[in-house]
Design a protein around this motif. Structure first.
Motif, short mmCIF file in Angstrom:
data_model
loop_
_atom_site.label_atom_id
_atom_site.label_comp_id
_atom_site.label_asym_id
_atom_site.label_seq_id
_atom_site.Cartn_x
_atom_site.Cartn_y
_atom_site.Cartn_z
N GLU A 1 -54.29 11.67 31.56
CA GLU A 1 -52.85 12.61 31.51
C GLU A 1 -51.93 12.33 30.46
O GLU A 1 -51.40 12.94 29.96
N ALA A 2 -51.63 10.75 30.38
CA ALA A 2 -50.21 10.70 29.59
C ALA A 2 -50.53 10.24 28.60
O ALA A 2 -49.44 10.76 27.47
N LYS A 3 -51.46 10.07 28.15
CA LYS A 3 -51.76 10.44 26.41
C LYS A 3 -51.54 11.63 25.95
O LYS A 3 -51.46 12.05 25.12
N LYS A 4 -52.80 12.86 26.81
CA LYS A 4 -52.64 13.86 26.08
C LYS A 4 -52.02 14.73 26.60
O LYS A 4 -51.12 15.62 25.74
N ALA A 5 -51.05 13.98 27.60
CA ALA A 5 -49.05 14.62 27.07
C ALA A 5 -48.52 14.20 25.98
O ALA A 5 -47.44 14.61 25.76
N GLY A 6 -49.37 13.22 25.33
CA GLY A 6 -47.89 13.18 24.24
C GLY A 6 -47.31 11.34 24.15
O GLY A 6 -47.32 11.26 22.80
N PHE A 7 -47.47 10.48 25.24
CA PHE A 7 -47.11 9.31 25.45
C PHE A 7 -48.11 8.16 24.95
O PHE A 7 -49.28 8.43 25.81
N GLU A 8 -47.73 7.37 23.88
CA GLU A 8 -48.56 6.47 23.24
C GLU A 8 -47.76 5.39 22.81
O GLU A 8 -46.47 5.65 21.70
N LEU A 9 -47.30 4.00 23.29
CA LEU A 9 -46.91 3.06 22.72
C LEU A 9 -47.03 2.86 21.40
O LEU A 9 -48.49 2.18 21.00
N SER A 10 -46.91 2.94 20.37
CA SER A 10 -47.10 2.45 19.38
C SER A 10 -46.75 1.17 18.36
O SER A 10 -46.88 0.41 19.91
N GLU A 11 -47.47 0.38 17.71
CA GLU A 11 -47.18 -0.78 17.15
C GLU A 11 -46.31 -1.39 17.36
O GLU A 11 -45.97 -2.67 18.29
#
Length: 567
Positions: free
Chosen positions: A172-182
């Motif tokens: 759900e968080a990933k779909k909302a746009g949250f993703e930690l970059s490298e």
């Protein structure tokens, strides 16, 4: 809730280590709900506490190998178990965070005296938590001391962070746009590595193996591996919370903002008013102020009101009617002015706020309103009725400062006639620079070309004189800010602005934000949603958390003894 400035684990550890060394040095020479929620968005800190070393074989499992801390379950929430080691980590994290908050406030206001750490946090870092009453009403009834607070809330904090981590790593968080970059993950890893390196140095200094040192300083039962894992989990949870607040802040439409404003208008509109009080309270002993009965004070206030013809007359009348003790105060024309106040700012009198923020209020309206609690009658004059602030919340400008010297090389004030001449020279030079700009096409590029050779603001040369995010209430002088956030300002506008520093040749680049009132509404909506997220989880954890009180008390008592040994 606010996500305040973050310090690294190593920085906090070094501060605490320095403090301990200073204490040791002195001894040698002398030969002797609410808080828990807000704390989770602070930095993840290295926990510095002196561990108790077991001295006999019967305590090897407990004190050396920390087996109970690793295998015993202190609490559960849904299907998640909290071990003794994890409980120790969060207990000390909570204690250390409160300690650091108090320590920072104490240092920040040290020039004004002591006690500010307690004033702002309710926690006295110089006293044993078990000897300090917990001063807030956001904790369970069983909490009487700060030690009780840490004991009870450590489990809640642990599960709260765990739930935030689960949200951060969800689809759900990933779909909302949250993703930690490298890059962000590397930043987290580097921070943890720095913390471990600091601990390694401490372990070497104390002649301990690293895992033993971590267990003794960060929580019994912890190893390097488990400590790293907890730091990483908490760091990712914190990144999610930061992202969530920023993401929600930008997500609201103009329609949503306007709707919320209309429903909560009094929270966002501001008014400006002139105020003068006529008191009928008994003057202090030794005061030269005249004593008035209630009837006399009311008559005097109405007499003052009857003579008001405009704002200037109000200022003059205030000087005339001022009691002896306030004569000097009212010599300042701004003494009676309350500018751009919200209804909530007028906490002294609900009647005054109701009158001032009435929908039919207009410029030059006057009134006399009694404040029974203060034993006075307040004379009011409306400078500007309640309205929303249409100035842009953030702008970008460039400037060239032509400085006018007001002090000599040693910092002594120059004579007024010298200062006046310096300002005249600065203005002449500023006008000359402005004319050069016009002659070269009056473009932004032409403005930038003049900066290096003319500005006295050397700090802004590298940015081509650019200042971003100029907003009301910022750190710039009032004249500079007022020009920059004027609602009528358009890209390409330029003018000379006089301040205490000299003359600024200003160039308006762009408005980069909402109107101030829209920005305030947007921020409020984001805070509401943020609080709803965290409070919802917090309340569910509190309702469904199951504690093993025997184990919890056992570990909490050991931690408290460790902390008490410091005092």
């Amino acid at each position: 809730m606010a996500n305040n400035e973050i310090k690294t684990n190593a920085e906090i550890y070094r501060e605490q280590r320095k403090e301990r060394l200073e204490k040791a040095k002195k001894k040698k020479h002398s030969a002797k709900k609410d808080l828990a929620i807000r704390i989770i968005v602070k930095t993840i800190v290295i926990l510095v506490c002196v561990g108790l070393i077991g001295g006999f074989a019967g305590n090897l499992l407990l004190n050396v190998f920390n087996v109970p801390q690793k295998v015993l379950t202190v609490a559960t929430y849904n299907d998640t178990k909290l071990s003794g080691a994890e409980y120790n980590y969060y207990y000390m994290s909570l204690y250390n965070q409160v300690y650091q908050m108090s320590y920072q406030y104490e240092n920040m206001y040290s020039s004004y005296g002591s006690g500010y750490g307690v004033y702002f946090t309710g926690f006295d870092m110089s006293q044993d938590p078990a000897e300090q009453e917990y001063p807030y009403d956001d904790a369970p009834e069983s909490v009487e001391t700060w030690a009780d607070y840490f004991r009870v809330m450590a489990s809640t904090r642990a599960f709260l962070m765990d739930e935030m981590y689960k949200k951060a790593t969800s689809d759900e968080a990933k779909k909302a746009g949250f993703e930690l970059s490298e890059e962000k993950m590397k930043e987290i890893t580097d921070g943890i590595d720095e913390s471990i390196k600091t601990l390694e140095e401490g372990a070497k200094e104390a002649s301990f193996a690293l895992d033993n040192y971590i267990a003794r300083t960060c929580g019994e039962g912890l190893t390097e591996k488990s400590y790293r894992a907890l730091l990483e989990k908490d760091s990712i949870a914190q990144e999610y919370l930061t992202w969530y607040q920023e993401h929600t802040t930008e997500s609201y439409t103009k329609e949503e903002i306007a709707k919320y404003f209309e429903e909560n208008k009094t929270d966002f509109v501001t008014a400006s008013v002139r105020v003068f009080d006529v008191s009928y309270a008994e003057p202090e002993e030794g005061s030269k102020d005249k004593a008035y009965t209630k009837a006399e004070a009311e008559k005097l206030a109405n007499e003052f009101k009857s003579k008001i013809t405009n704002e200037a007359s109000f200022i003059s009348l205030a000087k005339e009617y001022a009691p002896a003790s306030l004569k000097e105060t009212y010599e300042n024309d701004a003494a009676t002015l309350q500018k751009d106040v919200h209804a909530a700012d007028i906490s002294s009198s609900e009647a005054v706020a109701e009158w001032l923020f009435s929908a039919d209020r207009k410029i030059a309206d006057t009134a006399v309103i009694e404040d029974e609690e203060a034993q006075s009658f307040t004379v009011l004059y409306v400078v500007s009725p309640a309205s929303r602030d249409e100035s842009v919340s953030s702008t970008s400008v460039r400037h060239i400062l032509i400085q006018a010297e007001t002090t000599d090389e040693e910092g002594n004030a120059l004579a007024q006639d010298v200062v006046t001449k310096n300002f005249e020279k600065a203005k002449a030079k500023a006008e000359k620079v402005m004319q050069q700009w016009k002659d070269n096409g009056a473009t932004e590029e032409a403005f930038i070309a003049l900066i290096a050779d003319n500005t006295d603001d050397t700090a802004s040369i590298e940015t081509d004189g650019l200042y971003d995010d100029v907003k009301a209430g910022g750190n710039y002088v009032a004249e500079f800010t007022n020009w920059a956030i004027d609602p009528a300002r358009k890209p390409g506008d330029a003018d000379l602005v006089k301040t205490e520093f000299g003359y600024h040749f200003m160039y308006f680049v762009e408005a980069s934000g909402d109107a101030t009132w829209e920005s305030e509404v947007r921020s409020t909506l984001a805070s509401n949603d943020y609080n709803a997220l965290v409070d919802g989880i917090y309340e569910d954890v509190e309702e469904n958390l199951q504690s093993n009180d025997t184990f919890l008390k056992f570990f909490a008592d050991r931690l408290q003894k460790t902390i008490s040994a410091r005092f």
